[in-house]
Design a protein around this motif. Sequence first.
Motif, PDB file in Angstrom:
ATOM      1  N   CYS A  16      32.522  47.158  42.362  1.00 52.51           N
ATOM      2  CA  CYS A  16      33.087  47.876  41.232  1.00 52.51           C
ATOM      3  C   CYS A  16      32.151  47.791  40.026  1.00 52.51           C
ATOM      4  O   CYS A  16      31.739  46.709  39.633  1.00 52.51           O
ATOM      5  CB  CYS A  16      34.442  47.279  40.879  1.00 52.51           C
ATOM      6  SG  CYS A  16      35.225  48.090  39.481  1.00 52.51           S
ATOM      7  N   ARG A  18      33.092  48.525  37.141  1.00 56.51           N
ATOM      8  CA  ARG A  18      33.914  48.179  35.993  1.00 56.51           C
ATOM      9  C   ARG A  18      34.005  46.671  35.814  1.00 56.51           C
ATOM     10  O   ARG A  18      33.949  46.152  34.713  1.00 56.51           O
ATOM     11  CB  ARG A  18      35.325  48.735  36.201  1.00 56.51           C
ATOM     12  CG  ARG A  18      35.781  49.637  35.056  1.00 56.51           C
ATOM     13  CD  ARG A  18      37.162  50.170  35.329  1.00 56.51           C
ATOM     14  NE  ARG A  18      37.118  51.609  35.523  1.00 56.51           N
ATOM     15  CZ  ARG A  18      38.208  52.385  35.485  1.00 56.51           C
ATOM     16  NH1 ARG A  18      39.390  51.866  35.295  1.00 56.51           N
ATOM     17  NH2 ARG A  18      38.089  53.664  35.663  1.00 56.51           N
ATOM     18  N   CYS A  19      34.203  45.957  36.910  1.00 58.08           N
ATOM     19  CA  CYS A  19      34.428  44.516  36.798  1.00 58.08           C
ATOM     20  C   CYS A  19      33.531  43.710  37.740  1.00 58.08           C
ATOM     21  O   CYS A  19      33.656  42.497  37.809  1.00 58.08           O
ATOM     22  CB  CYS A  19      35.896  44.192  37.082  1.00 58.08           C
ATOM     23  SG  CYS A  19      36.354  44.419  38.806  1.00 58.08           S
ATOM     24  N   CYS A  41      39.489  48.233  44.345  1.00 60.02           N
ATOM     25  CA  CYS A  41      38.776  47.129  43.713  1.00 60.02           C
ATOM     26  C   CYS A  41      39.574  45.837  43.894  1.00 60.02           C
ATOM     27  O   CYS A  41      40.775  45.803  43.623  1.00 60.02           O
ATOM     28  CB  CYS A  41      38.578  47.420  42.231  1.00 60.02           C
ATOM     29  SG  CYS A  41      37.844  46.031  41.359  1.00 60.02           S
ATOM     30  N   CYS A  49      41.264  44.333  36.686  1.00 55.25           N
ATOM     31  CA  CYS A  49      40.608  45.623  36.745  1.00 55.25           C
ATOM     32  C   CYS A  49      41.658  46.700  36.988  1.00 55.25           C
ATOM     33  O   CYS A  49      42.622  46.490  37.712  1.00 55.25           O
ATOM     34  CB  CYS A  49      39.571  45.633  37.873  1.00 55.25           C
ATOM     35  SG  CYS A  49      38.596  47.143  37.910  1.00 55.25           S
ATOM     36  N   LEU A  51      40.782  49.840  38.019  1.00 49.36           N
ATOM     37  CA  LEU A  51      40.190  50.906  38.824  1.00 49.36           C
ATOM     38  C   LEU A  51      41.244  51.454  39.791  1.00 49.36           C
ATOM     39  O   LEU A  51      41.853  50.694  40.530  1.00 49.36           O
ATOM     40  CB  LEU A  51      39.004  50.359  39.626  1.00 49.36           C
ATOM     41  CG  LEU A  51      38.314  51.371  40.539  1.00 49.36           C
ATOM     42  CD1 LEU A  51      37.498  52.357  39.713  1.00 49.36           C
ATOM     43  CD2 LEU A  51      37.423  50.676  41.549  1.00 49.36           C
TER      44      LEU A  51
HETATM   45 ZN   LIG Z   1      37.029  46.565  39.357  1.00 44.01          ZN
END
Ligand SMILES: [Zn+2]
Length: 108
Positions: A16, A18-19, A41, A49, A51
């Motif tokens: 991911c 994002r994280c 995720c 997260c 996501l």
């Molecule tokens: Zn994530």
Amino acid sequence: MRRRKHHHYLKGSLWCARCSSRVWYVPGKSHTGEQHFYFMCSGRQKHTCDLPYLKIAQVERAVEDNYTTITLSSDLRIRIAAAMRAAVTDSGTTDSLMRTHSRDSSQH
Ligand SMILES: [Zn+2]
């Protein structure tokens, strides 16, 4: 015990953006009740997260796009930023997966 295996060439290769957690390949059901697999995720389980669940096709498309910019090594790791952007903009395909996510319900 007979265990059905599900393989996907991206399984275990996604992280991911994002994280930075690993992205899992998980079973789920569509709104019609059919079983499909999604990428999720692992940060979602830890609530670190947000996501959304990503459709396989969505991720594949994003990965294909990334093939032009990512040099693949033997250790295939692809961050799914492109897929996440798609998840945000392509709300039509994610609505069925994200019933709790109703913020975008006004723009139909
Ligand atoms: Zn994530």
